[in-house]
Design an enzyme around this catalytic site. Structure first.
Site, mmCIF file in Angstrom:
data_model
loop_
_atom_site.group_PDB
_atom_site.id
_atom_site.type_symbol
_atom_site.label_atom_id
_atom_site.label_comp_id
_atom_site.label_asym_id
_atom_site.label_seq_id
_atom_site.Cartn_x
_atom_site.Cartn_y
_atom_site.Cartn_z
ATOM 1 N N LYS A 68 -2.450 2.999 9.928
ATOM 2 C CA LYS A 68 -1.376 3.645 9.146
ATOM 3 C C LYS A 68 -1.905 4.184 7.815
ATOM 4 C CE LYS A 68 0.857 -0.062 6.513
ATOM 5 N NZ LYS A 68 0.586 0.379 5.152
ATOM 6 N N LYS A 74 -6.991 -8.262 16.067
ATOM 7 C CA LYS A 74 -8.272 -8.879 15.718
ATOM 8 C C LYS A 74 -8.136 -10.387 15.871
ATOM 9 C CE LYS A 74 -8.626 -9.507 10.982
ATOM 10 N NZ LYS A 74 -8.976 -9.076 9.663
ATOM 11 N N LEU A 123 -6.715 -8.315 1.148
ATOM 12 C CA LEU A 123 -6.961 -9.436 2.065
ATOM 13 C C LEU A 123 -7.011 -8.966 3.515
ATOM 14 C CD1 LEU A 123 -4.102 -10.146 3.653
ATOM 15 C CD2 LEU A 123 -3.559 -11.277 1.532
ATOM 16 N N ARG A 124 -7.702 -9.762 4.328
ATOM 17 C CA ARG A 124 -7.764 -9.464 5.761
ATOM 18 C C ARG A 124 -6.923 -10.490 6.493
ATOM 19 N NH1 ARG A 124 -13.957 -10.520 5.971
ATOM 20 N NH2 ARG A 124 -13.120 -12.168 4.662
ATOM 21 N N GLU A 125 -6.126 -10.017 7.431
ATOM 22 C CA GLU A 125 -5.399 -10.978 8.247
ATOM 23 C C GLU A 125 -6.420 -11.800 9.008
ATOM 24 O OE1 GLU A 125 -2.340 -9.241 10.693
ATOM 25 O OE2 GLU A 125 -1.558 -8.121 8.997
ATOM 26 N N THR A 149 0.864 -1.182 0.000
ATOM 27 C CA THR A 149 0.000 0.000 0.000
ATOM 28 C C THR A 149 0.898 1.229 0.000
ATOM 29 O OG1 THR A 149 -1.605 -1.260 1.264
ATOM 30 C CG2 THR A 149 -1.879 1.143 1.242
ATOM 31 N N ARG A 171 0.425 -5.329 15.641
ATOM 32 C CA ARG A 171 0.769 -3.973 15.203
ATOM 33 C C ARG A 171 -0.423 -3.036 15.418
ATOM 34 N NH1 ARG A 171 3.362 -5.390 9.377
ATOM 35 N NH2 ARG A 171 1.738 -6.969 9.415
ATOM 36 N N CYS A 189 -2.870 -2.032 9.044
ATOM 37 C CA CYS A 189 -3.352 -1.340 7.844
ATOM 38 C C CYS A 189 -4.184 -0.094 8.137
ATOM 39 C CB CYS A 189 -4.145 -2.301 6.974
ATOM 40 S SG CYS A 189 -3.080 -3.508 6.178
HETATM 41 N N1 NAD Z 1 -1.109 -7.107 6.488
HETATM 42 C C1 NAD Z 1 -2.234 -6.884 5.840
HETATM 43 O O1 NAD Z 1 -3.313 -7.317 6.251
HETATM 44 C C2 NAD Z 1 -2.217 -6.113 4.574
HETATM 45 C C3 NAD Z 1 -3.344 -6.116 3.751
HETATM 46 C C4 NAD Z 1 -3.313 -5.402 2.569
HETATM 47 C C5 NAD Z 1 -2.186 -4.666 2.232
HETATM 48 N N2 NAD Z 1 -1.108 -4.653 3.061
HETATM 49 C C6 NAD Z 1 0.067 -3.894 2.649
HETATM 50 O O2 NAD Z 1 1.013 -4.828 2.133
HETATM 51 C C7 NAD Z 1 2.348 -4.408 2.444
HETATM 52 C C8 NAD Z 1 3.056 -5.511 3.199
HETATM 53 O O3 NAD Z 1 2.405 -5.683 4.432
HETATM 54 P P1 NAD Z 1 2.707 -6.922 5.389
HETATM 55 O O4 NAD Z 1 1.727 -6.867 6.482
HETATM 56 O O5 NAD Z 1 2.818 -8.163 4.581
HETATM 57 O O6 NAD Z 1 4.175 -6.517 5.911
HETATM 58 P P2 NAD Z 1 5.157 -7.406 6.777
HETATM 59 O O7 NAD Z 1 5.913 -6.461 7.619
HETATM 60 O O8 NAD Z 1 4.423 -8.529 7.432
HETATM 61 O O9 NAD Z 1 6.134 -8.058 5.715
HETATM 62 C C9 NAD Z 1 7.067 -7.350 4.985
HETATM 63 C C10 NAD Z 1 8.221 -8.295 4.665
HETATM 64 O O10 NAD Z 1 9.059 -7.643 3.726
HETATM 65 C C11 NAD Z 1 10.414 -7.992 4.047
HETATM 66 N N3 NAD Z 1 11.274 -6.989 3.391
HETATM 67 C C12 NAD Z 1 11.463 -5.679 3.711
HETATM 68 N N4 NAD Z 1 12.289 -5.092 2.830
HETATM 69 C C13 NAD Z 1 12.629 -6.045 1.924
HETATM 70 C C14 NAD Z 1 13.440 -6.054 0.762
HETATM 71 N N5 NAD Z 1 14.057 -4.948 0.334
HETATM 72 N N6 NAD Z 1 13.567 -7.207 0.091
HETATM 73 C C15 NAD Z 1 12.942 -8.331 0.487
HETATM 74 N N7 NAD Z 1 12.165 -8.386 1.580
HETATM 75 C C16 NAD Z 1 12.000 -7.246 2.292
HETATM 76 C C17 NAD Z 1 10.447 -7.980 5.535
HETATM 77 O O11 NAD Z 1 11.537 -8.719 6.034
HETATM 78 C C18 NAD Z 1 9.095 -8.634 5.851
HETATM 79 O O12 NAD Z 1 9.215 -10.038 5.952
HETATM 80 C C19 NAD Z 1 2.188 -3.108 3.223
HETATM 81 O O13 NAD Z 1 2.283 -2.036 2.357
HETATM 82 C C20 NAD Z 1 0.784 -3.198 3.776
HETATM 83 O O14 NAD Z 1 0.226 -1.937 4.025
HETATM 84 C C21 NAD Z 1 -1.098 -5.370 4.205
#
Ligand code: NAD
Length: 581
Positions: free
Chosen positions: A448, A505, A338-340, A306, A512, A445
């Protein structure tokens, strides 16, 4: 389909302008629906104008022609006018009219008021393509290529749009994305193996692609290679094991192992809040640079993180500047919804998939990766796709803060917010979801993303009044619960409070921005003794907070406690034996 009358579309313009604007108000601005009935209706209305409505000068012949041709088509168009609140201007005395819904920011030019026909000249093209002109500069296309698969694509291209081919489209959808890639296995790399990246990697492998997950965290990669998920998600462990066994899924921390062969590279790294609440895109930029460093052939870079609007352009610039050789590549935004807690299910059963790019075929090719999923697909420009994600999260957060505000009012007027919410949800325009009053939203999400959207708006000179209120109400909910407890207990000093639930949740171990953390800190500040229990998230909080006592089950938590606070609605807590507590 409701074709809007000219007069009720554009507040603030006079009668004469309305009359003159009438034809293009019936012009195609958005494709709403595709069915033969609809086109007959739309075109029927147009023909009706010719038969006496009077204020629309229209070339009858061409319309009837259009209708006849439309009847031969299997798909059809429906048209509607610009939204109420549109800004209408005329160009330098000519008959061209410009219209854009307030906030559209694009200055969509719609056809001339003089004798232009909104829906004319539908032509069949050799390859099963039908084209329908909507005036001098725009056109609408119906592509029936996907018909055998049970779907049609349609898009509306409007004149005056800023970018390349895809940006010319205000939206087109396919019930099944036809694509060169749709039926074949593609080679995919997914950068970041967190909640989104790991789910994406495992699910794309399950859809038949060869996927390599890349994460800079080497410990994580070792665990993942051994089949041990690094997050808790229902169904993840079994599916991941099956995919590793199938040979379609692998993990690495080395970009050179994953990028050179990949047709598509997804970026799914974190975008945490920066110092002033803005989204920090440093990980995205690092990923872009490293992708470029390992790229050997043409590929499509797909951003799932995002990101602030325009980040796709930044990724394109970084990759372009960092490439050693001139290798063509595309950037596509494919935001994740997606939703966690139900990530695997959500990935496999999305409400919609969104793809945005400056290059339409690239967006279509990415859509093709998901061709086995039966869902709605929206293809649009890069900025719009990035914005859809923020707008969706902000809207859901707004609903939560709204119902929490209603709950506060309900308390004061002796009404039951649960029933209020149920009654509201029965209205189809409102719907029942995200209307449950409680401790407010948390997680990685909503907090932030709402903050980042608000900061982005401020940077662009707009004060986001509603978003600020949404955030304020949400934070207040966390304080409110502690205040209520203080009232009930007559003070909090030395009181033993058990906190049921730490994750933000149920069905996740993610803490987080979890409300539980603020609640615990507040309780500790007020002198309470805090204990906690969570079915999945205790190890994660233990690693960062050692000032509370952790219990192995809810009954141990309750023993000797003065009060229990349910913070996360795990199913387990609904089934507690209250007598035993
Ligand atoms: N978590 C959710 O429910 C959700 C839902 C929709 C969208 N998003 C968005 O998706 C994105 C990822 O979220 P997340 O919750 O999966 O994050 P997360 O922190 O769980 O995972 C991010 C991963 O990226 C890795 N990483 C960081 N820099 C890297 C690099 N340069 N090369 C390779 N790996 C690297 C980290 O080690 C980590 O494992 C965010 O922008 C978030 O806003 C999250």
């Amino acid at each position: 389909m409701n074709l809007q009358a000219a007069g009720d579309v554009a507040p603030g313009i006079g009668r004469a302008e309305r009359r003159r604007a009438a034809p293009w108000m019936r012009a195609t601005v958005a494709v709403e629906h595709v069915s033969l009935t609809t086109v007959e209706h739309a075109i029927g209305v147009t023909r009706g104008d010719d038969e006496g409505a009077g204020d629309v000068p229209s070339p009858v012949r061409r319309r009837l022609d259009c209708r006849r041709r439309a009847e031969r088509m299997d798909a059809a168009i429906a048209v509607k006018g610009p939204a109420a609140g549109s800004v209408l201007t005329k160009h330098d005395g000519t008959s061209d009219v410009e219209s854009a819904p307030v906030g559209c920011g694009r200055g969509i030019q719609i056809q001339s008021a003089e004798g232009m026909n909104p829906a004319v000249a539908i032509e069949r093209h050799a390859a099963g393509r039908a084209r329908c002109g909507v005036g001098r500069r725009g056109h609408l296309e119906l592509n029936q290529a996907g018909k055998e698969e049970g779907g049609h694509q349609r898009r509306v291209c409007l004149p005056g749009m800023r970018h390349g081919p895809v940006a010319d489209c205000i939206g087109w959808g396919v019930s099944k994305p036809p694509s060169l890639h749709s039926q074949r296995m593609s080679s995919v790399a997914v950068i970041g193996a967190g909640y989104v990246g790991l789910t994406t990697a495992v699910c794309l492998a399950d859809l038949g692609h060869r996927v390599t997950g890349v994460d800079i965290d080497k410990t994580k990669v070792i665990r993942l290679r051994a089949g041990e998920p690094t997050i808790y998600e229902p169904g993840l462990e079994a599916l991941m094991a099956a995919m590793l066994k199938s040979g379609r899924l692998a993990f690495t921390s080395d970009y050179d192992d994953a990028i050179p062969d990949a047709d598509f590279v997804f970026i799914a790294v974190g975008t945490p809040p920066g110092r002033r609440g803005e989204a920090d895109t440093v990980f995205v930029k690092q990923a872009a640079k490293r992708i470029a460093g390992a790229m050997k052939k043409t590929m499509t870079i797909v951003n799932k993180s995002t990101v602030p609007i325009g980040t796709g352009n930044i990724v394109a610039r970084i990759v372009g500047e960092s490439l050693r050789d001139e290798i063509p590549f595309h950037v596509v935004s494919n935001p994740e919804f997606l939703r966690e807690g139900s990530a695997i299910y959500d990935f496999m059963h999305p409400d919609r998939l969104v793809f945005g790019s400056h290059d339409e075929p690239a967006a279509r090719a990415v859509a093709g990766l998901y061709s086995k999923l039966d869902t709605k697909i929206l293809i649009t420009d890069l900025h719009t796709a990035e914005m859809i994600k923020y707008a969706s999260n902000a809207f859901l957060a707004t609903r939560i803060s709204f119902i929490n505000e209603m709950a506060r009012i309900c308390e004061r007027v002796d009404a039951d917010v649960k029933v209020v919410s149920e009654g509201m949800g029965m209205d189809r325009r409102i719907g029942p979801l995200f209307l449950e009053a409680g401790i407010g939203y948390g997680g990685s999400c909503f907090p932030k993303d709402v903050k980042a959207l608000a900061r982005m708006a401020e940077t662009m000179g707009y004060h986001p009044e509603l978003l600020d209120a949404v955030m304020e109400i949400n934070l207040d909910q966390r304080t409110l619960v502690v205040e209520k407890l203080r009232e009930v207990l007559g003070g909090l000093r030395d009181q033993v409070v058990g906190v049921l639930g730490l994750a933000y949740k149920p069905n996740t171990d993610d803490i987080r921005e979890a409300p539980a953390i603020d609640v615990i800190e507040n309780l500790l500040q007020k002198g309470a003794v805090v204990r906690a229990y969570d079915p999945k998230a205790m190890p994660v909080l233990k690693a960062q907070m050692n000032t509370i006592q952790y219990c192995n089950d809810p009954y141990a938590l309750a023993t000797g406690a003065d009060a229990l606070l349910v913070v996360t609605e795990w199913d387990e807590f609904r089934q507690l034996d209250l007598d035993r507590l």
